[in-house]
Design a protein around this motif. Structure first.
Motif, PDB file in Angstrom:
ATOM      1  N   PRO A  13       0.811  -1.227   0.000  1.00 52.74           N
ATOM      2  CA  PRO A  13       0.000   0.000   0.000  1.00 52.74           C
ATOM      3  C   PRO A  13       0.844   1.277   0.000  1.00 52.74           C
ATOM      4  CG  PRO A  13      -0.048  -1.054   2.158  1.00 52.74           C
ATOM      5  CD  PRO A  13       0.617  -2.012   1.221  1.00 52.74           C
ATOM      6  N   ALA A  16       7.166   0.458  -2.830  1.00 51.72           N
ATOM      7  CA  ALA A  16       8.338  -0.332  -2.455  1.00 51.72           C
ATOM      8  C   ALA A  16       9.589   0.308  -3.026  1.00 51.72           C
ATOM      9  CB  ALA A  16       8.186  -1.765  -2.979  1.00 51.72           C
ATOM     10  N   ARG A  19      11.379   4.656  -4.180  1.00 53.01           N
ATOM     11  CA  ARG A  19      10.295   5.629  -4.316  1.00 53.01           C
ATOM     12  C   ARG A  19       9.137   5.333  -3.374  1.00 53.01           C
ATOM     13  NH1 ARG A  19      10.725   9.199  -8.563  1.00 53.01           N
ATOM     14  NH2 ARG A  19       9.290  10.347  -7.246  1.00 53.01           N
ATOM     15  N   SER A  20       9.330   4.477  -2.368  1.00 45.62           N
ATOM     16  CA  SER A  20       8.204   4.160  -1.481  1.00 45.62           C
ATOM     17  C   SER A  20       7.847   5.378  -0.633  1.00 45.62           C
ATOM     18  CB  SER A  20       8.540   2.953  -0.599  1.00 45.62           C
ATOM     19  OG  SER A  20       9.549   3.299   0.316  1.00 45.62           O
ATOM     20  N   PRO A  22       7.405   8.146   1.884  1.00 44.47           N
ATOM     21  CA  PRO A  22       8.138   8.609   3.070  1.00 44.47           C
ATOM     22  C   PRO A  22       7.199   8.963   4.228  1.00 44.47           C
ATOM     23  CG  PRO A  22       8.047  10.353   1.441  1.00 44.47           C
ATOM     24  CD  PRO A  22       7.414   9.152   0.810  1.00 44.47           C
ATOM     25  N   LEU A  26       3.424   8.320   9.446  1.00 46.09           N
ATOM     26  CA  LEU A  26       2.374   9.308   9.722  1.00 46.09           C
ATOM     27  C   LEU A  26       1.030   8.799   9.206  1.00 46.09           C
ATOM     28  CD1 LEU A  26       1.569  12.061  10.796  1.00 46.09           C
ATOM     29  CD2 LEU A  26       2.218  13.058   8.597  1.00 46.09           C
ATOM     30  N   GLY A  27       1.035   8.192   8.026  1.00 50.18           N
ATOM     31  CA  GLY A  27      -0.192   7.628   7.469  1.00 50.18           C
ATOM     32  C   GLY A  27      -0.770   6.557   8.377  1.00 50.18           C
TER      33      GLY A  27
HETATM   34  C1  HEM Z   1      -2.350   5.841   4.506  1.00 51.51           C
HETATM   35  C2  HEM Z   1      -1.649   6.866   4.015  1.00 51.51           C
HETATM   36  C3  HEM Z   1      -0.724   6.793   2.809  1.00 51.51           C
HETATM   37  C4  HEM Z   1      -0.637   5.880   1.799  1.00 51.51           C
HETATM   38  C5  HEM Z   1      -1.479   4.590   1.608  1.00 51.51           C
HETATM   39  C6  HEM Z   1       0.426   6.333   0.912  1.00 51.51           C
HETATM   40  C7  HEM Z   1       0.819   5.652  -0.230  1.00 51.51           C
HETATM   41  C8  HEM Z   1       1.807   6.081  -1.088  1.00 51.51           C
HETATM   42  C9  HEM Z   1       2.235   5.394  -2.295  1.00 51.51           C
HETATM   43  C10 HEM Z   1       1.643   4.096  -2.819  1.00 51.51           C
HETATM   44  C11 HEM Z   1       3.222   6.126  -2.844  1.00 51.51           C
HETATM   45  C12 HEM Z   1       3.972   5.802  -4.153  1.00 51.51           C
HETATM   46  C13 HEM Z   1       5.176   4.923  -3.826  1.00 51.51           C
HETATM   47  C14 HEM Z   1       5.876   4.461  -5.085  1.00 51.51           C
HETATM   48  O1  HEM Z   1       5.920   5.202  -6.074  1.00 51.51           O
HETATM   49  O2  HEM Z   1       6.407   3.323  -5.073  1.00 51.51           O
HETATM   50  C15 HEM Z   1       3.438   7.283  -2.009  1.00 51.51           C
HETATM   51  C16 HEM Z   1       4.375   8.251  -2.245  1.00 51.51           C
HETATM   52  C17 HEM Z   1       4.572   9.365  -1.486  1.00 51.51           C
HETATM   53  N1  HEM Z   1       3.936   9.661  -0.306  1.00 51.51           N
HETATM   54 FE1  HEM Z   1       2.498   8.556   0.561  1.00 51.51          FE
HETATM   55  N2  HEM Z   1       0.950   7.483   1.402  1.00 51.51           N
HETATM   56  C18 HEM Z   1       0.286   7.807   2.556  1.00 51.51           C
HETATM   57  C19 HEM Z   1       0.530   8.888   3.380  1.00 51.51           C
HETATM   58  C20 HEM Z   1       1.477   9.863   3.150  1.00 51.51           C
HETATM   59  C21 HEM Z   1       1.759  10.974   4.034  1.00 51.51           C
HETATM   60  C22 HEM Z   1       1.028  11.210   5.370  1.00 51.51           C
HETATM   61  C23 HEM Z   1       2.739  11.710   3.443  1.00 51.51           C
HETATM   62  C24 HEM Z   1       3.417  12.988   3.898  1.00 51.51           C
HETATM   63  C25 HEM Z   1       3.167  13.579   5.065  1.00 51.51           C
HETATM   64  C26 HEM Z   1       3.091  11.054   2.207  1.00 51.51           C
HETATM   65  C27 HEM Z   1       4.033  11.510   1.322  1.00 51.51           C
HETATM   66  C28 HEM Z   1       4.415  10.865   0.160  1.00 51.51           C
HETATM   67  C29 HEM Z   1       5.428  11.367  -0.766  1.00 51.51           C
HETATM   68  C30 HEM Z   1       6.220  12.683  -0.647  1.00 51.51           C
HETATM   69  C31 HEM Z   1       5.535  10.424  -1.792  1.00 51.51           C
HETATM   70  C32 HEM Z   1       6.461  10.474  -3.016  1.00 51.51           C
HETATM   71  C33 HEM Z   1       7.759   9.726  -2.705  1.00 51.51           C
HETATM   72  C34 HEM Z   1       8.673   9.736  -3.939  1.00 51.51           C
HETATM   73  O3  HEM Z   1       8.244   9.272  -5.003  1.00 51.51           O
HETATM   74  O4  HEM Z   1       9.786  10.209  -3.813  1.00 51.51           O
HETATM   75  N3  HEM Z   1       2.313   9.946   2.060  1.00 51.51           N
HETATM   76  N4  HEM Z   1       2.581   7.229  -0.940  1.00 51.51           N
END
Ligand code: HEM
Length: 83
Positions: A13, A16, A19-20, A22, A26-27
């Protein structure tokens, strides 16, 4: 249940590898607080005297695995919560 930290590719979710997500911790904490408040502040019942055994727990295939039929649950206030 497999863990979701990024090594079991059938359940990622938060993505991985490099790029997973960050914001994973918190989520997770946010979801825990939200669900805890929903459970703490309300009593939940099935509609119209429906029994738990009558619930359709099947899911459908897709990018995610949503329920096949909507879950309808009726809340009644249990506490006055500060949120
Ligand atoms: C239940 C909550 C969350 C879920 C299910 C979730 C899920 C995801 C997924 C699937 C990705 C893409 C990963 C990939 O490309 O392999 C992602 C990327 C990202 N998430 Fe979340 N996320 C959540 C909460 C958050 C929170 C609370 C923040 C920041 C406060 C956040 C910040 C980011 C950022 C900055 C990226 C981009 C990372 C990158 O590609 O460098 N996410 N998230």
């Amino acid at each position: 249940m497999p863990d979701f930290m990024g090594t079991n590719f059938e359940f990622i979710p938060f993505g991985a590898g490099r790029r997973s997500c960050p914001g994973m911790q918190l989520g997770l904490y946010s979801m825990e607080v939200a669900v805890a408040n929903i459970i703490h502040c309300f009593s939940w019942q099935l509609p119209d005297g429906m029994k738990p055994s009558e619930l359709d727990m099947s899911d459908v295939m897709g990018l995610t695995a949503p329920r096949a039929t909507r879950l309808i649950a009726v809340p009644t206030t249990r506490l006055i919560c500060p949120l």
